[in-house]
Design a protein around this motif. Sequence first.
Motif, PDB file in Angstrom:
ATOM      1  N   LEU A  75      17.065  88.540  75.985  1.00  0.00           N
ATOM      2  CA  LEU A  75      17.432  87.745  77.161  1.00  0.00           C
ATOM      3  C   LEU A  75      16.212  87.292  77.951  1.00  0.00           C
ATOM      4  CD1 LEU A  75      20.558  89.759  78.407  1.00  0.00           C
ATOM      5  CD2 LEU A  75      20.529  87.597  77.140  1.00  0.00           C
ATOM      6  N   MET A  76      15.183  88.145  78.035  1.00  0.00           N
ATOM      7  CA  MET A  76      13.965  87.775  78.762  1.00  0.00           C
ATOM      8  C   MET A  76      13.218  86.669  78.054  1.00  0.00           C
ATOM      9  SD  MET A  76      13.541  89.416  81.635  1.00  0.00           S
ATOM     10  CE  MET A  76      11.777  89.369  81.903  1.00  0.00           C
ATOM     11  N   VAL A  77      13.267  86.679  76.700  1.00  0.00           N
ATOM     12  CA  VAL A  77      12.613  85.612  75.949  1.00  0.00           C
ATOM     13  C   VAL A  77      13.339  84.303  76.167  1.00  0.00           C
ATOM     14  CG1 VAL A  77      12.060  84.776  73.642  1.00  0.00           C
ATOM     15  CG2 VAL A  77      11.623  87.159  74.230  1.00  0.00           C
ATOM     16  N   LEU A  78      14.686  84.344  76.141  1.00  0.00           N
ATOM     17  CA  LEU A  78      15.461  83.131  76.330  1.00  0.00           C
ATOM     18  C   LEU A  78      15.410  82.643  77.776  1.00  0.00           C
ATOM     19  CD1 LEU A  78      18.601  84.005  74.163  1.00  0.00           C
ATOM     20  CD2 LEU A  78      16.717  82.475  73.561  1.00  0.00           C
ATOM     21  N   GLY A  79      15.336  83.562  78.715  1.00  0.00           N
ATOM     22  CA  GLY A  79      15.326  83.178  80.139  1.00  0.00           C
ATOM     23  C   GLY A  79      14.321  83.983  80.921  1.00  0.00           C
ATOM     24  N   PRO A  80      13.044  83.636  80.871  1.00  0.00           N
ATOM     25  CA  PRO A  80      12.008  84.420  81.559  1.00  0.00           C
ATOM     26  C   PRO A  80      12.129  84.375  83.077  1.00  0.00           C
ATOM     27  CG  PRO A  80      11.094  82.389  80.686  1.00  0.00           C
ATOM     28  CD  PRO A  80      12.482  82.485  80.159  1.00  0.00           C
ATOM     29  N   SER A  81      12.954  83.502  83.619  1.00  0.00           N
ATOM     30  CA  SER A  81      13.097  83.431  85.076  1.00  0.00           C
ATOM     31  C   SER A  81      14.222  84.328  85.575  1.00  0.00           C
ATOM     32  CB  SER A  81      13.372  81.989  85.518  1.00  0.00           C
ATOM     33  OG  SER A  81      14.591  81.523  84.944  1.00  0.00           O
ATOM     34  N   PHE A  82      14.768  85.191  84.707  1.00  0.00           N
ATOM     35  CA  PHE A  82      15.864  86.065  85.094  1.00  0.00           C
ATOM     36  C   PHE A  82      15.435  87.522  84.979  1.00  0.00           C
ATOM     37  CE2 PHE A  82      17.838  82.298  83.065  1.00  0.00           C
ATOM     38  CZ  PHE A  82      18.391  81.724  84.200  1.00  0.00           C
ATOM     39  N   TYR A 126      22.783  85.655  98.939  1.00  0.00           N
ATOM     40  CA  TYR A 126      21.563  86.405  98.615  1.00  0.00           C
ATOM     41  C   TYR A 126      21.880  87.887  98.479  1.00  0.00           C
ATOM     42  CZ  TYR A 126      19.104  82.161 100.011  1.00  0.00           C
ATOM     43  OH  TYR A 126      18.648  80.862 100.106  1.00  0.00           O
ATOM     44  N   GLY A 127      21.296  88.465  97.443  1.00  0.00           N
ATOM     45  CA  GLY A 127      21.461  89.898  97.225  1.00  0.00           C
ATOM     46  C   GLY A 127      20.128  90.614  97.238  1.00  0.00           C
ATOM     47  N   ASP A 128      20.190  91.953  97.252  1.00  0.00           N
ATOM     48  CA  ASP A 128      18.972  92.748  97.300  1.00  0.00           C
ATOM     49  C   ASP A 128      18.123  92.536  96.046  1.00  0.00           C
ATOM     50  OD1 ASP A 128      19.770  93.744  99.719  1.00  0.00           O
ATOM     51  OD2 ASP A 128      20.665  95.568  98.877  1.00  0.00           O
ATOM     52  N   ASP A 129      16.800  92.420  96.241  1.00  0.00           N
ATOM     53  CA  ASP A 129      15.859  92.333  95.130  1.00  0.00           C
ATOM     54  C   ASP A 129      15.354  93.738  94.843  1.00  0.00           C
ATOM     55  OD1 ASP A 129      14.007  91.741  93.231  1.00  0.00           O
ATOM     56  OD2 ASP A 129      12.668  90.596  94.551  1.00  0.00           O
ATOM     57  N   LYS A 137      17.318  87.758  97.027  1.00  0.00           N
ATOM     58  CA  LYS A 137      17.266  86.574  96.174  1.00  0.00           C
ATOM     59  C   LYS A 137      18.672  86.166  95.759  1.00  0.00           C
ATOM     60  CE  LYS A 137      12.653  87.183  94.152  1.00  0.00           C
ATOM     61  NZ  LYS A 137      11.876  87.236  92.885  1.00  0.00           N
ATOM     62  N   ILE A 138      18.719  84.929  95.234  1.00  0.00           N
ATOM     63  CA  ILE A 138      19.999  84.480  94.677  1.00  0.00           C
ATOM     64  C   ILE A 138      20.231  85.189  93.339  1.00  0.00           C
ATOM     65  CG2 ILE A 138      19.984  82.248  95.839  1.00  0.00           C
ATOM     66  CD1 ILE A 138      18.915  81.016  93.260  1.00  0.00           C
ATOM     67  N   THR A 149      39.216  99.864  83.049  1.00  0.00           N
ATOM     68  CA  THR A 149      38.285 100.704  83.821  1.00  0.00           C
ATOM     69  C   THR A 149      37.023  99.914  84.125  1.00  0.00           C
ATOM     70  OG1 THR A 149      39.122 102.676  82.688  1.00  0.00           O
ATOM     71  CG2 THR A 149      37.006 102.868  83.856  1.00  0.00           C
ATOM     72  N   LEU A 150      36.652  99.878  85.417  1.00  0.00           N
ATOM     73  CA  LEU A 150      35.433  99.195  85.836  1.00  0.00           C
ATOM     74  C   LEU A 150      34.222 100.051  85.478  1.00  0.00           C
ATOM     75  CD1 LEU A 150      34.047  96.834  87.352  1.00  0.00           C
ATOM     76  CD2 LEU A 150      34.320  98.167  89.470  1.00  0.00           C
ATOM     77  N   GLN A 151      33.398  99.558  84.566  1.00  0.00           N
ATOM     78  CA  GLN A 151      32.193 100.281  84.164  1.00  0.00           C
ATOM     79  C   GLN A 151      31.044 100.062  85.150  1.00  0.00           C
ATOM     80  OE1 GLN A 151      32.004 102.288  81.415  1.00  0.00           O
ATOM     81  NE2 GLN A 151      34.200 101.943  81.134  1.00  0.00           N
ATOM     82  N   GLY A 152      31.004  98.877  85.763  1.00  0.00           N
ATOM     83  CA  GLY A 152      29.916  98.534  86.677  1.00  0.00           C
ATOM     84  C   GLY A 152      29.783  97.030  86.793  1.00  0.00           C
ATOM     85  N   TYR A 153      28.567  96.594  87.156  1.00  0.00           N
ATOM     86  CA  TYR A 153      28.301  95.170  87.344  1.00  0.00           C
ATOM     87  C   TYR A 153      27.012  94.795  86.631  1.00  0.00           C
ATOM     88  CZ  TYR A 153      31.657  95.647  91.197  1.00  0.00           C
ATOM     89  OH  TYR A 153      32.775  95.902  91.936  1.00  0.00           O
ATOM     90  N   LEU A 154      27.073  93.648  85.946  1.00  0.00           N
ATOM     91  CA  LEU A 154      25.847  93.074  85.401  1.00  0.00           C
ATOM     92  C   LEU A 154      25.255  92.164  86.501  1.00  0.00           C
ATOM     93  CD1 LEU A 154      23.887  92.705  83.095  1.00  0.00           C
ATOM     94  CD2 LEU A 154      25.310  90.827  82.254  1.00  0.00           C
ATOM     95  N   TYR A 155      24.106  92.557  87.027  1.00  0.00           N
ATOM     96  CA  TYR A 155      23.471  91.924  88.203  1.00  0.00           C
ATOM     97  C   TYR A 155      22.231  91.192  87.704  1.00  0.00           C
ATOM     98  CZ  TYR A 155      21.448  91.755  92.952  1.00  0.00           C
ATOM     99  OH  TYR A 155      20.912  91.360  94.147  1.00  0.00           O
ATOM    100  N   VAL A 156      22.258  89.849  87.733  1.00  0.00           N
ATOM    101  CA  VAL A 156      21.168  89.036  87.204  1.00  0.00           C
ATOM    102  C   VAL A 156      20.467  88.338  88.368  1.00  0.00           C
ATOM    103  CG1 VAL A 156      20.505  87.188  85.633  1.00  0.00           C
ATOM    104  CG2 VAL A 156      22.454  88.681  85.073  1.00  0.00           C
ATOM    105  N   ILE A 157      19.206  88.691  88.614  1.00  0.00           N
ATOM    106  CA  ILE A 157      18.397  88.028  89.648  1.00  0.00           C
ATOM    107  C   ILE A 157      17.882  86.699  89.102  1.00  0.00           C
ATOM    108  CG2 ILE A 157      16.285  88.160  91.028  1.00  0.00           C
ATOM    109  CD1 ILE A 157      18.430  89.943  92.079  1.00  0.00           C
ATOM    110  N   ILE A 158      18.128  85.615  89.817  1.00  0.00           N
ATOM    111  CA  ILE A 158      17.652  84.289  89.421  1.00  0.00           C
ATOM    112  C   ILE A 158      16.320  84.034  90.105  1.00  0.00           C
ATOM    113  CG2 ILE A 158      18.175  81.822  89.392  1.00  0.00           C
ATOM    114  CD1 ILE A 158      21.123  82.552  89.594  1.00  0.00           C
ATOM    115  N   GLY A 159      15.244  83.990  89.314  1.00  0.00           N
ATOM    116  CA  GLY A 159      13.901  83.847  89.886  1.00  0.00           C
ATOM    117  C   GLY A 159      13.177  85.162  89.830  1.00  0.00           C
TER     118      GLY A 159
END
Length: 492
Positions: A75-82, A126-129, A137-138, A149-159
Amino acid sequence: MTLSLYHRLALVITSVFMITVSAFVFWSQNLSAVSRAQAEQQLHLGLAEHLAQDNPLLKQGVYDYKALENLFHMLMVLGPSFEFYFVDPSGKLLTYSAKPGEVKRQAVDLRPLIQLINEPSKLPVYGDDPRSTELSKIFSVSPVYNGETLQGYLYVIIGSSISDSITAQIKSSEQLVKNTTGLIVMVALLFITLLLLFRTMTQPLQKLGKYIRKVEQNNFDIKAVPTLEWPSKSNEIHLVGQSVNGMLETINQQMTQLTTLDEQRRKLLAHLSHDLRTPLASLQGYLELIERRPPAGIQEQEYLAISLKNCNQLKGLIDQIFELAHLESGQSNVHFEVFNLGELIYDIMAKFALKAQQADVSLSVFPVECDFTVYSDIAKLERILSNLIENALRHTPAKGNICISICAIDNAYNIAVQDTGVGISPKELPYIFEARYQASNSKGCKKSHAGLGLAITARLIGLIKSEIKVNSRLGQGSEFIFQVRGARASSN
């Protein structure tokens, strides 16, 4: 240093302009950042949801770093800004794509995440960085369920931090410098235009101010200073200039009339006093001749004495009128020389000794040995002191005292004529040097006088380049003070 109107206006417009430009730049940058954040967040709003659905490991509850390392790397290779974070239902970070040690937070606030999930249209959010304890950040977020069952949240920082670094470099690029230079040039041109506009507006005021100062220097004689011409179709400043021209013409006309009337008055006084002297001298001679003959009777002799006394008083008045007119004409010559002040004072005291003895008034000098050398007009100084002593004798009762005191101050000497007479009312002090003004303390005086002595004294003191001051209190006497230059001051 006094600033001109133009300089004050320039400072004001400079300050206002700088504040306005700063506020505009701040507002535009803030608006640009908000708009960019809103666009990016809208663009990547479904990113976390797609990733969560396409990766079964997350649904199965696998959230350790080693198990997800390949996924994060891809994912970092495909989207280095995330930057990718997996948080549990309480907000605690379980795993993330960042290297260990780079994350500063161990948990994030879930309220912005839930807000974006429930209201995805209200952007930006805006959420916590996690890389900072203060910044926000957004982001994109998606809940991860395993069944129900809620396992959690996938939290993706943009930027990501890499993206921020690249953005900072872009801001300092050549294109940004060119844009900034263009903005500065536009601002400078606008600023110069405003200054030139204010210069055009204030130039007539400066021109009018210089003209008024020149007129003042020439005693409001507008003939010596050419009148300023103002356009007929003009603005408010030009109208003020036209009004000033009219006002100066009126002032000049009135001053010319006053000068003419004053000159006519002085000539009339001089001619009148001169014309009265001849018949008065003849009348006085005949009265003195009759007085020498044997008296025809006591009453006749009394009438003759009264007539001769009035004749002498009239002669003194005419002499004072002539002297005052001569002084006011500006034709009186002043001859400065060096002489001994003490000798002059004692000569004057000797002249009034008999008169003071008859009035039972004592005369004194302080200090007794006043060996002071001064630089002044000896004749006019003698006349000044004689007038002041004569005035003091007229208002000092029997057993009183008149003292002339001298005090050295720097290169000058203060001369004071003090008496223990009836004094002068504070209301009358400003008027005692006016011609023909008699204070209320003279109304009961048996010694007749013309009323011009102090007026002549004030003008004589002006001729020797000094000023006279008066200190007086009713019932306690008066003090007349003026100053003469020392002999050493004459060489400066």
